[in-house]
Design a protein around this motif. Structure first.
Motif, mmCIF file in Angstrom:
data_model
loop_
_atom_site.group_PDB
_atom_site.id
_atom_site.type_symbol
_atom_site.label_atom_id
_atom_site.label_comp_id
_atom_site.label_asym_id
_atom_site.label_seq_id
_atom_site.Cartn_x
_atom_site.Cartn_y
_atom_site.Cartn_z
ATOM 1 N N MET A 122 36.524 53.333 30.989
ATOM 2 C CA MET A 122 36.119 54.659 31.438
ATOM 3 C C MET A 122 36.902 55.034 32.690
ATOM 4 S SD MET A 122 33.870 56.283 29.657
ATOM 5 C CE MET A 122 33.168 57.389 30.873
ATOM 6 N N PRO A 123 37.577 56.173 32.703
ATOM 7 C CA PRO A 123 38.396 56.529 33.883
ATOM 8 C C PRO A 123 37.568 56.693 35.143
ATOM 9 C CG PRO A 123 38.178 58.402 32.380
ATOM 10 C CD PRO A 123 37.643 57.200 31.648
ATOM 11 N N PHE A 124 36.317 57.125 35.004
ATOM 12 C CA PHE A 124 35.506 57.397 36.190
ATOM 13 C C PHE A 124 35.066 56.115 36.894
ATOM 14 C CE2 PHE A 124 34.779 60.893 33.160
ATOM 15 C CZ PHE A 124 35.442 61.873 33.864
ATOM 16 N N ALA A 125 35.169 54.978 36.206
ATOM 17 C CA ALA A 125 34.941 53.687 36.856
ATOM 18 C C ALA A 125 36.257 53.015 37.214
ATOM 19 C CB ALA A 125 34.129 52.772 35.928
ATOM 20 N N LEU A 126 37.255 53.196 36.372
ATOM 21 C CA LEU A 126 38.525 52.492 36.532
ATOM 22 C C LEU A 126 39.325 53.007 37.724
ATOM 23 C CD1 LEU A 126 40.267 50.352 35.101
ATOM 24 C CD2 LEU A 126 41.277 52.200 33.757
ATOM 25 N N ILE A 127 39.445 54.332 37.848
ATOM 26 C CA ILE A 127 40.307 54.897 38.882
ATOM 27 C C ILE A 127 39.776 54.629 40.299
ATOM 28 C CG2 ILE A 127 41.205 57.059 39.815
ATOM 29 C CD1 ILE A 127 41.502 58.011 36.904
ATOM 30 N N PRO A 128 38.484 54.852 40.584
ATOM 31 C CA PRO A 128 38.012 54.531 41.943
ATOM 32 C C PRO A 128 38.245 53.065 42.315
ATOM 33 C CG PRO A 128 36.420 55.910 40.826
ATOM 34 C CD PRO A 128 37.429 55.512 39.792
ATOM 35 N N ALA A 129 38.086 52.170 41.341
ATOM 36 C CA ALA A 129 38.324 50.755 41.631
ATOM 37 C C ALA A 129 39.783 50.511 41.986
ATOM 38 C CB ALA A 129 37.923 49.900 40.429
ATOM 39 N N ALA A 130 40.691 51.168 41.282
ATOM 40 C CA ALA A 130 42.116 51.008 41.571
ATOM 41 C C ALA A 130 42.474 51.602 42.930
ATOM 42 C CB ALA A 130 42.941 51.662 40.466
ATOM 43 N N LEU A 131 41.892 52.750 43.261
ATOM 44 C CA LEU A 131 42.162 53.370 44.560
ATOM 45 C C LEU A 131 41.655 52.479 45.694
ATOM 46 C CD1 LEU A 131 41.196 57.050 43.710
ATOM 47 C CD2 LEU A 131 43.505 56.166 44.084
ATOM 48 N N ALA A 132 40.490 51.858 45.492
ATOM 49 C CA ALA A 132 39.965 50.951 46.510
ATOM 50 C C ALA A 132 40.881 49.743 46.681
ATOM 51 C CB ALA A 132 38.555 50.506 46.124
ATOM 52 N N LEU A 133 41.397 49.240 45.562
ATOM 53 C CA LEU A 133 42.354 48.128 45.623
ATOM 54 C C LEU A 133 43.596 48.542 46.407
ATOM 55 C CD1 LEU A 133 43.582 45.393 44.687
ATOM 56 C CD2 LEU A 133 44.369 46.601 42.629
ATOM 57 N N VAL B 73 48.794 55.153 42.794
ATOM 58 C CA VAL B 73 47.893 54.972 41.647
ATOM 59 C C VAL B 73 47.924 56.225 40.801
ATOM 60 C CG1 VAL B 73 45.497 54.658 40.904
ATOM 61 C CG2 VAL B 73 46.382 53.352 42.853
ATOM 62 N N GLY B 74 48.089 56.050 39.493
ATOM 63 C CA GLY B 74 48.073 57.166 38.561
ATOM 64 C C GLY B 74 47.048 56.947 37.471
ATOM 65 N N ALA B 75 46.928 57.943 36.604
ATOM 66 C CA ALA B 75 45.929 57.884 35.533
ATOM 67 C C ALA B 75 46.574 58.181 34.196
ATOM 68 C CB ALA B 75 44.803 58.896 35.805
ATOM 69 N N ALA B 76 46.127 57.446 33.173
ATOM 70 C CA ALA B 76 46.576 57.678 31.804
ATOM 71 C C ALA B 76 45.399 57.451 30.876
ATOM 72 C CB ALA B 76 47.723 56.738 31.436
ATOM 73 N N GLY B 77 45.516 57.974 29.661
ATOM 74 C CA GLY B 77 44.460 57.793 28.679
ATOM 75 C C GLY B 77 43.476 58.948 28.697
ATOM 76 N N GLY B 78 43.417 59.696 27.612
ATOM 77 C CA GLY B 78 42.444 60.787 27.497
ATOM 78 C C GLY B 78 42.862 62.082 28.159
ATOM 79 N N ILE B 79 44.110 62.185 28.633
ATOM 80 C CA ILE B 79 44.539 63.386 29.350
ATOM 81 C C ILE B 79 45.279 64.303 28.386
ATOM 82 C CG2 ILE B 79 45.919 64.299 31.243
ATOM 83 C CD1 ILE B 79 45.486 61.661 32.704
ATOM 84 N N GLY B 80 44.609 65.368 27.992
ATOM 85 C CA GLY B 80 45.198 66.327 27.074
ATOM 86 C C GLY B 80 44.817 67.757 27.370
ATOM 87 N N THR B 81 43.999 67.955 28.399
ATOM 88 C CA THR B 81 43.527 69.287 28.771
ATOM 89 C C THR B 81 43.563 69.440 30.288
ATOM 90 O OG1 THR B 81 41.229 68.548 28.959
ATOM 91 C CG2 THR B 81 41.967 69.372 26.797
ATOM 92 N N PRO B 82 43.533 70.672 30.796
ATOM 93 C CA PRO B 82 43.478 70.868 32.250
ATOM 94 C C PRO B 82 42.246 70.225 32.875
ATOM 95 C CG PRO B 82 44.077 72.912 31.144
ATOM 96 C CD PRO B 82 43.683 71.954 30.064
ATOM 97 N N ALA C 70 42.928 54.416 30.800
ATOM 98 C CA ALA C 70 41.601 54.476 30.209
ATOM 99 C C ALA C 70 41.742 54.485 28.677
ATOM 100 C CB ALA C 70 40.870 55.718 30.703
ATOM 101 N N ASP C 71 40.724 54.866 27.976
ATOM 102 C CA ASP C 71 40.745 54.849 26.512
ATOM 103 C C ASP C 71 41.901 55.703 26.002
ATOM 104 O OD1 ASP C 71 39.831 54.138 24.012
ATOM 105 O OD2 ASP C 71 38.512 55.862 23.844
ATOM 106 N N SER C 72 42.814 55.071 25.258
ATOM 107 C CA SER C 72 44.065 55.747 24.905
ATOM 108 C C SER C 72 44.448 55.430 23.466
ATOM 109 C CB SER C 72 45.180 55.287 25.843
ATOM 110 O OG SER C 72 45.394 53.893 25.689
ATOM 111 N N GLY C 73 45.546 56.022 23.025
ATOM 112 C CA GLY C 73 46.097 55.684 21.730
ATOM 113 C C GLY C 73 46.819 54.352 21.798
ATOM 114 N N GLY C 74 46.936 53.676 20.661
ATOM 115 C CA GLY C 74 47.575 52.372 20.655
ATOM 116 C C GLY C 74 46.667 51.328 21.264
ATOM 117 N N HIS C 75 47.258 50.332 21.949
ATOM 118 C CA HIS C 75 46.465 49.275 22.573
ATOM 119 C C HIS C 75 45.524 49.878 23.603
ATOM 120 C CE1 HIS C 75 48.440 45.693 20.904
ATOM 121 N NE2 HIS C 75 49.542 46.426 20.891
ATOM 122 N N THR C 76 44.286 49.509 23.561
ATOM 123 C CA THR C 76 43.311 50.068 24.487
ATOM 124 C C THR C 76 42.194 49.084 24.755
ATOM 125 O OG1 THR C 76 41.708 51.854 24.857
ATOM 126 C CG2 THR C 76 42.096 51.185 22.583
#
Length: 779
Positions: A531-542, A557-566, A521-527
């Motif tokens: 939005m993770p809430f749209a991206l991840i369900p689509a990947a899980l369905a795939l 399937v994993g998640a990256a981008g925007g993960i810095g807190t619990p 999702a939205d991350s540092g560097g190339h981005t």
């Protein structure tokens, strides 16, 4: 009610089992056949030096404890609970009917052999400090090679790790208030990430063994809760690297109330090893909180009801989020988050990865630190020459424990595919088994060749994958390419060129190109600012859609981008990802390969202190990166260069004011001087092409600013601070806010392994609280 306890390594002695071997001749004969030697002779005659060797101690204790159990139940009723310390958990499983005697002994024999291969490890018993105090000493002094391995009582804890590090820790623990510190006579760092190689080999050994549901509840060492039938195999594999939570297991049973009235130790006669721990545990901490256990029970019921009502899918085949099966708050535990099969396949203690930040910001030290903690980091190769990358790989392989997880970033080179081929060759030469494929718009021949060279057909006919790919993508359509076999046109091309064999070409058709997708999702560097809430369900369905095409290869399937807190990590796990990958938060750590000046700047940023700037390597195509904007002019200046490139066809056409601004502020020299410098580094063919294409000359000069902006930041050139290009996402701002007021507010206290483990632990605790609150709200 009664609980039977079986002592583990340390309870062995010459003469043990003397009263048992004659009573069970058939089982003794069976044991001798499994072991290839006389177990009775070993136990009765020794020599002691042999009996105390791990590969002999563990089978001997299994036999003696198992026969002692059979003798005991022949004289009286069976117990209501069973628990065994470390290796003797297998005795408890035998007693509960999970495995038969021969199978249990075979498992223990192989476990002992693998653990005996560990060298360079040490253990020490520490008395007088509780778990939190031990953790504080480890963190305060940065003891990354020492772990708490056995929690025998709340204030009797065994440390384990690198031998020299364990020995050197004695004065630190004594100064912290320990009343006793004693080194133990062992050669391995048992129950720590240093045993990952043994764990992985054992996982292969147990893969085909069946485990029956327990006829009597068995308390698991790893979770300190009763074994769940579906996860016994996974728990026993993990037990090799996970700490033994004996004290909490006792506290769990004590919390059952007055119904549990008796704890009996079943094992070698004349010794009491684990029974004295019951009274000490009762005096030092007492039972677990009944309210916590009630919440766990309610969560288990809720999970069971949900599982019964929901249809099964590929994503539910793992062990994601299993409340009640673990000792964390509300039943969640950091090491259970994500998918168990993913952790096993990649040799991880936790489903936690750290991405390969460019130009070695994800450094050798960063990768090594994470590997030693059972986490995986990827060395950042972007922008580095092959010699530097090769030296880094060699260092990593030399410094991490055998079998510890690590990887290398494999970045796409759209304009220079030969660089991909060179990197693939380097990875194959050095046996790098895991890569993070990033910035790819399509599968390329270099990736296909890397994948092909790690494929073999196993004894059972199935295709085994040795070179693993985690593809970091931000679009499901790109994910579909990686969750498909290698493109036929590329396979045919490589086959015709002799780069792969006919057998490798055939095997490529049976496996997907990637083992896992990491949805960025939205991350540092190339981005792509997804939005993770749209991206991840689509990947899980795939994943669920195509999983059936690869029955022998679990897709993740994993998640990256925007993960810095619990909160962010918890959201990803609740959505169903198998792992998380962090990035920006690791750039502001001791191990990160950037300057202290950059880390000082990053330490102060907030979530709103980033901006989007043109990408230096692909600004002609409109590609953008997310960077720090607080205290720098880089985003504005980068945008200005991209605008001028679109507006003009050559350097000569630039208007006078813009040209003066570039020369005085951006480059601090003439544009001609910059061009001559970059031209000198080009091949004769490239120089000839530049002479014919003025637009390319302008792009080359402008790109030089982007490269300098990164170089100035990495080296900490204070005079060019306003031009620093620092790739960073808002996750770091959120992390800074989370740790404000703690010692982690200072980046000099931030170590990547500590950050990763703390984040996972806090995520587990948060999930426990939130799920408990939601349940309470619905009651």
């Amino acid at each position: 009610m009664k609980a039977f306890m079986f002592p583990g390594q340390g309870a062995q002695r010459i003469g043990m089992g003397a009263e048992l071997f004659a009573a069970f001749p058939e089982l003794v004969q069976q044991a001798d056949q499994v072991l290839g030697y006389s177990v009775a002779q070993l136990c009765l005659e020794g020599p002691l030096e042999r009996l105390t060797q791990t590969e002999f101690t563990q089978p001997a204790l299994f036999v003696v404890n198992s026969l002692a159990y059979l003798q005991r139940i022949a004289q009286g009723p069976r117990p209501d609970f069973l628990l065994g310390h470390s290796v003797s958990e297998y005795v408890a499983l035998f007693a509960a009917g999970v495995v038969d005697f021969e199978t249990g002994l075979s498992l223990v024999r192989r476990r002992g052999e693998l653990m005996a291969q560990a060298r360079g490890g040490g253990m020490a018993a520490v008395l007088g400090l509780d778990e939190e105090q031990v953790r504080q000493v480890l963190e305060q002094h940065g003891l990354r090679d020492v772990f708490a391995a056995n929690f025998n009582t709340p204030r009797q804890i065994v440390l384990s790790g690198r031998r020299e590090a364990v020995a050197a820790a004695e004065p630190l623990f004594m100064a912290a208030g320990a009343s006793y510190f004693k080194l133990l006579q062992v050669s391995g760092a048992f129950h720590t990430p240093f045993m990952a190689a043994a764990r992985d080999a054992f996982a292969s050994f147990v893969a085909g063994i069946s485990f029956a549901p327990p006829g009597i509840p068995v308390i698991a060492n790893v979770t300190a809760r009763p074994h769940e039938p579906a996860s016994i195999r996974a728990r026993m594999v993990e037990q090799i690297t996970a700490p033994v939570r004996w004290a909490e297991s006792l506290r769990y049973l004590l919390a059952q109330g007055l119904a549990v009235v008796d704890f009996d130790e079943i094992g070698p006669q004349g010794m009491a090893v684990v029974k004295p721990m019951v009274m000490r545990t009762l005096n030092e901490a007492g039972p677990l909180d009944p309210a916590q256990l009630a919440a766990e029970a309610a969560a288990r019921e809720q999970e069971a009801a949900a599982a019964k009502a929901a249809p099964a899918s590929a994503g539910e085949a793992g062990e994601s989020l299993s409340p009640g099966a673990t000792p964390g708050a509300g039943g969640f535990h950091a090491s259970r988050l994500g998918d168990a099969e993913f952790r096993r396949r990649f040799g991880l203690s936790h489903a936690y990865l750290a991405g390969g930040m460019y130009q070695g910001v994800a450094s050798v030290e960063l990768v090594v630190s994470l590997a030693r903690a059972g986490l995986m980091g990827f060395f950042g190769v972007g922008g580095l020459d092959l010699e530097t990358v090769e030296n880094a790989i060699v260092r990593i392989q030399e410094e991490i424990p055998p079998g510890a997880p690590y990887g290398v970033n494999f970045i796409a080179h759209t304009l220079h595919p030969e660089r991909e081929e060179q990197l693939a060759e380097l990875l194959l030469i050095h046996g790098v088994r895991t890569i993070e494929a990033s910035a790819f718009m399509e599968v390329t021949s270099a990736l296909v060749r890397y994948r092909a060279k790690g494929l073999v057909r196993g004894p059972d006919g199935r295709v085994e994958v040795r070179n693993r790919i985690i593809a970091k993508v931000s679009r499901p359509d790109l994910g579909a390419q990686f969750f498909s076999p290698a493109p036929r046109r590329l396979v045919d091309k490589l086959l015709a060129a002799g780069a792969i064999s006919p057998e490798e070409a055939e095997l490529l058709a049976a496996v997907p190109m990637a083992d896992a997708l990491c949805m960025e999702a939205d991350s540092g560097g190339h981005t792509d600012q997804r939005m993770p809430f749209a991206l991840i369900p689509a990947a899980l369905a795939l994943r669920d859609k195509v999983q059936g095409e690869f029955p022998g290869h679990r897709l993740h399937v994993g998640a990256a981008g925007g993960i810095g807190t619990p909160e962010a990590a918890a959201a990803a796990f609740v959505m169903g990802v198998d792992f998380i990958m962090t990035g920006s938060i690791n750039q502001c750590t001791v191990e990160a390969g950037t300057s202290d000046l950059v880390k000082d700047m990053l330490q102060e940023m907030q979530v709103h202190d980033t901006d989007y700037a043109p990408s230096g390597d692909m600004f002609e195509m409109g590609s953008r990166v997310q960077v720090l904007k607080k205290g720098v002019f880089f985003p504005a200046r980068a945008a200005k260069l991209a605008s001028l490139y679109r507006q003009y066809e050559s350097l000569e056409q630039l208007d006078a004011q813009s040209r003066r601004q570039l020369e005085e502020r951006y480059f601090q020299r003439s544009l001609e001087a910059v061009y001559e410098e970059v031209r000198a580094g080009c091949s004769p063919a490239e120089q000839e092409r530049l002479a014919q294409h003025p637009k390319q000359r302008m792009a080359l000069v402008f790109r030089h600013y982007f490269r300098d902006a990164s170089r100035w930041a990495l080296s900490g050139e204070a005079a060019r601070k306003v031009d620093f290009q620092i790739h960073c996402g808002p996750a770091l701002g959120a992390f800074n806010q989370w740790v404000a007021g703690t010692e982690l507010a200072d980046w000099r206290q931030r170590r990547v392994d500590r950050i990763g483990l703390n984040l996972m632990q806090a995520t587990a605790a948060l999930l426990g609280r939130r799920f408990a609150a939601m349940q309470a709200a619905g009651d």
